[in-house]
Scaffold this motif. Structure first.
Motif, PDB file in Angstrom:
ATOM      1  N   ASN A  41       0.859  -1.149  -0.171  1.00  0.00           N
ATOM      2  CA  ASN A  41       0.008  -0.216   0.107  1.00  0.00           C
ATOM      3  C   ASN A  41       0.803   1.168  -0.051  1.00  0.00           C
ATOM      4  O   ASN A  41       1.796   1.473   0.871  1.00  0.00           O
ATOM      5  CB  ASN A  41      -1.087  -0.052   1.214  1.00  0.00           C
ATOM      6  CG  ASN A  41      -1.667   1.258   1.084  1.00  0.00           C
ATOM      7  OD1 ASN A  41      -1.700   2.326   1.643  1.00  0.00           O
ATOM      8  ND2 ASN A  41      -3.109   0.892   0.480  1.00  0.00           N
ATOM      9  N   ARG A  42       0.602   2.053  -0.843  1.00  0.00           N
ATOM     10  CA  ARG A  42       1.399   3.490  -1.206  1.00  0.00           C
ATOM     11  C   ARG A  42       1.512   4.293   0.284  1.00  0.00           C
ATOM     12  O   ARG A  42       2.640   4.724   0.482  1.00  0.00           O
ATOM     13  CB  ARG A  42       0.792   4.305  -2.283  1.00  0.00           C
ATOM     14  CG  ARG A  42       1.744   5.449  -2.557  1.00  0.00           C
ATOM     15  CD  ARG A  42       0.804   6.170  -3.653  1.00  0.00           C
ATOM     16  NE  ARG A  42       0.650   5.677  -4.971  1.00  0.00           N
ATOM     17  CZ  ARG A  42      -0.373   5.217  -5.428  1.00  0.00           C
ATOM     18  NH1 ARG A  42      -1.554   5.143  -4.639  1.00  0.00           N
ATOM     19  NH2 ARG A  42      -0.545   4.390  -6.583  1.00  0.00           N
ATOM     20  N   SER A  43       0.621   4.260   0.914  1.00  0.00           N
ATOM     21  CA  SER A  43       0.575   5.131   2.115  1.00  0.00           C
ATOM     22  C   SER A  43       1.491   4.585   3.193  1.00  0.00           C
ATOM     23  O   SER A  43       1.929   5.505   3.810  1.00  0.00           O
ATOM     24  CB  SER A  43      -0.745   5.452   2.734  1.00  0.00           C
ATOM     25  OG  SER A  43      -1.572   4.074   3.219  1.00  0.00           O
ATOM     26  N   GLN A  44       1.238   3.506   3.246  1.00  0.00           N
ATOM     27  CA  GLN A  44       2.468   2.835   4.102  1.00  0.00           C
ATOM     28  C   GLN A  44       3.916   2.689   3.748  1.00  0.00           C
ATOM     29  O   GLN A  44       4.941   2.649   4.433  1.00  0.00           O
ATOM     30  CB  GLN A  44       1.895   1.412   4.564  1.00  0.00           C
ATOM     31  CG  GLN A  44       0.499   1.539   5.320  1.00  0.00           C
ATOM     32  CD  GLN A  44       0.143   0.118   5.725  1.00  0.00           C
ATOM     33  OE1 GLN A  44       0.878  -0.520   6.486  1.00  0.00           O
ATOM     34  NE2 GLN A  44      -0.933  -0.362   5.602  1.00  0.00           N
ATOM     35  N   LEU A  46       5.635   4.057   0.838  1.00  0.00           N
ATOM     36  CA  LEU A  46       6.348   5.367   0.565  1.00  0.00           C
ATOM     37  C   LEU A  46       7.298   6.110   1.540  1.00  0.00           C
ATOM     38  O   LEU A  46       8.292   6.258   1.259  1.00  0.00           O
ATOM     39  CB  LEU A  46       5.637   6.250  -0.171  1.00  0.00           C
ATOM     40  CG  LEU A  46       5.194   5.834  -1.542  1.00  0.00           C
ATOM     41  CD1 LEU A  46       4.436   7.111  -2.606  1.00  0.00           C
ATOM     42  CD2 LEU A  46       6.326   5.263  -2.472  1.00  0.00           C
ATOM     43  N   PRO A  47       6.613   6.375   2.963  1.00  0.00           N
ATOM     44  CA  PRO A  47       7.476   7.047   3.929  1.00  0.00           C
ATOM     45  C   PRO A  47       8.490   6.025   4.218  1.00  0.00           C
ATOM     46  O   PRO A  47       9.334   6.400   4.687  1.00  0.00           O
ATOM     47  CB  PRO A  47       6.144   7.052   5.024  1.00  0.00           C
ATOM     48  CG  PRO A  47       4.908   7.165   4.278  1.00  0.00           C
ATOM     49  CD  PRO A  47       5.144   6.216   3.021  1.00  0.00           C
ATOM     50  N   LYS A  50      11.533   6.332   1.715  1.00  0.00           N
ATOM     51  CA  LYS A  50      12.131   7.683   1.983  1.00  0.00           C
ATOM     52  C   LYS A  50      12.971   7.389   3.114  1.00  0.00           C
ATOM     53  O   LYS A  50      14.093   8.022   2.955  1.00  0.00           O
ATOM     54  CB  LYS A  50      10.923   8.545   1.992  1.00  0.00           C
ATOM     55  CG  LYS A  50      11.755  10.070   2.030  1.00  0.00           C
ATOM     56  CD  LYS A  50      10.455  11.158   1.978  1.00  0.00           C
ATOM     57  CE  LYS A  50      11.245  12.491   2.253  1.00  0.00           C
ATOM     58  NZ  LYS A  50      10.195  13.433   2.274  1.00  0.00           N
ATOM     59  N   HIS A  64       1.780  -0.351  -5.999  1.00  0.00           N
ATOM     60  CA  HIS A  64       0.671  -0.078  -5.270  1.00  0.00           C
ATOM     61  C   HIS A  64      -0.430  -1.340  -5.431  1.00  0.00           C
ATOM     62  O   HIS A  64      -0.955  -1.662  -6.409  1.00  0.00           O
ATOM     63  CB  HIS A  64       0.120   1.298  -5.569  1.00  0.00           C
ATOM     64  CG  HIS A  64      -1.375   1.350  -4.463  1.00  0.00           C
ATOM     65  ND1 HIS A  64      -1.183   1.479  -3.288  1.00  0.00           N
ATOM     66  CD2 HIS A  64      -2.650   1.331  -5.099  1.00  0.00           C
ATOM     67  CE1 HIS A  64      -2.189   1.750  -2.985  1.00  0.00           C
ATOM     68  NE2 HIS A  64      -3.098   1.826  -3.814  1.00  0.00           N
ATOM     69  N   ASP A  66      -4.192  -2.128  -3.503  1.00  0.00           N
ATOM     70  CA  ASP A  66      -5.123  -1.294  -2.762  1.00  0.00           C
ATOM     71  C   ASP A  66      -5.554  -2.170  -1.525  1.00  0.00           C
ATOM     72  O   ASP A  66      -6.015  -1.434  -0.547  1.00  0.00           O
ATOM     73  CB  ASP A  66      -6.330  -1.319  -3.681  1.00  0.00           C
ATOM     74  CG  ASP A  66      -6.497  -0.530  -4.807  1.00  0.00           C
ATOM     75  OD1 ASP A  66      -5.861   0.533  -4.407  1.00  0.00           O
ATOM     76  OD2 ASP A  66      -6.894  -0.684  -5.899  1.00  0.00           O
ATOM     77  N   ASN A  67      -5.444  -3.423  -1.377  1.00  0.00           N
ATOM     78  CA  ASN A  67      -5.828  -4.093  -0.304  1.00  0.00           C
ATOM     79  C   ASN A  67      -4.555  -5.142   0.214  1.00  0.00           C
ATOM     80  O   ASN A  67      -3.730  -5.266  -0.829  1.00  0.00           O
ATOM     81  CB  ASN A  67      -7.077  -4.512  -0.156  1.00  0.00           C
ATOM     82  CG  ASN A  67      -7.400  -5.451  -1.460  1.00  0.00           C
ATOM     83  OD1 ASN A  67      -6.781  -6.715  -1.354  1.00  0.00           O
ATOM     84  ND2 ASN A  67      -8.069  -5.023  -2.173  1.00  0.00           N
TER      85      ASN A  67
END
Length: 346
Positions: A41-44, A46-47, A50, A64, A66-67
């Motif tokens: 999942n992108r939101s988890q 990508l940070p 980085k 990415h 979705d689930n």
């Protein structure tokens, strides 16, 4: 040096994707020929990419999802909503030839069902099996299968497991003509149920398998056999018992060393030696059960794997890609089944 690509389902497991990403950094450093595709999942993710300075890594890419499939999900229900899950997408990368292997710490039952659906089994194989190399008393390894993918097995399935385990051991451990044993309640020929006895008969007739007879549970890690074959129920119980006993032993040893000031002083002297000698007993060191019998490579990591353990799962996938395990199994199985057909017509 042959380049290879591994797809990681980083959404499975008990501790979240940061464990998988930390292991990824180590694996990329260790293998300059390795590329990794992160699926999550992108939101988890990508940070974390980085934070680990991986956003612009030349050998790392991200897809990415979705689930994801949780450890509590019923594997059968998973098939109804498979699309978009990180596990399914990682497996599809292997099916499409975009990755050479998939590694996941997710739901075991779901991984087996989805892998079989996406990759299909090899010719002559009806069921894939979970197999792992477990440490034995000679500081080597003994392969044990099945570890839980097939709770009940007939004789032909156990025979196929023996062939697959033989190939995996021969290629990865570099053991010529590995010894194959059947887990049983006794060593005598009259012991065991009809399935075990028929399996023994099939293996005895096969000159391409080095059959070593029956083996009992108290010799599982005695190095008397290189590959031990059993059904998934017995294999899973044996594996979990060994892991539990290993942890208890190491915990009790640590308590004994820290009992008082004298034991602490003695422990300080002995700890480097003990750590070196007992390192191979820790469950982290043999993390990574292979789902063999498929047309692609899939490695299942423990759900509770830490960074070190997940690194070993990636390493197992790398080795299987390098040795082209599915193709090797298919070749040997064709030879063995042809031999059986000739014997049946005599």
């Amino acid at each position: 040096m042959r380049k290879l690509t591994i797809a990681l389902d980083v959404m499975g497991g008990d501790f979240g994707p940061h464990i998988s990403l930390s292991a990824t950094v180590k694996s990329l450093q260790l293998h300059p020929e390795l590329s990794i595709i992160i699926v999550g999942n992108r939101s988890q993710i990508l940070p974390l990419l980085k934070k680990n300075h991986l956003l612009d890594h030349a050998r790392l890419s991200f897809i990415h999802a979705d689930n994801f499939i949780s450890m509590e999900d019923n594997p059968v229900h998973v098939l109804r909503r498979v699309s978009g899950s990180s596990m399914h997408m990682a497996l599809e990368l292997v099916a499409q030839g975009k990755a050479d292997a998939c590694v996941s710490a997710g739901n075991t039952g779901a991984l087996m069902l989805l892998a079989k659906q996406a990759l299909k089994t090899l010719p002559g194989i009806s069921r894939p099996a979970l197999v792992a190399a477990l440490p034995n008393n000679c500081s080597g390894f003994t392969y044990l299968l099945d570890l839980g993918a097939n709770l009940q097995c007939d004789s032909d399935t156990l025979f196929n497991f023996a062939v697959m385990g033989s190939v995996l051991c021969e290629k990865v451990q570099q053991i010529k003509s590995p010894r194959i044993a059947l887990l049983n309640v006794g060593k005598e020929n009259n012991k065991g149920n009809d399935v075990i006895k028929r399996s023994a008969g099939l293996l005895k007739q096969t000159k391409h398998i080095n059959y070593a007879g029956f083996i009992e549970a108290n010799e599982l890690f005695s190095s008397r056999a290189d590959v031990i074959v059993t059904d998934g129920f017995s294999g899973n119980v044996a594996l979990k018992s060994y892991e539990g006993m290993g942890r208890v032993f190491l915990e009790q040893l640590d308590k004994a060393i820290n009992t008082n000031i004298y034991s602490k002083l003695l422990g300080r002297l002995l700890k480097p030696i003990l750590k070196k000698q007992l390192k191979h007993l820790h469950p982290d060191m043999y993390n990574g059960a292979s789902l063999i019998g498929l047309r692609g490579i899939v490695v299942k990591s423990h759900g509770s794997a830490n960074e070190v353990a997940f690194s070993y799962a990636i390493e197992q996938a790398v080795k299987e890609v390098q040795w082209q395990i599915p193709a090797s199994i298919a070749k040997k199985l064709e030879t063995v089944l042809s031999e059986r057909d000739c014997l049946s017509h005599e």
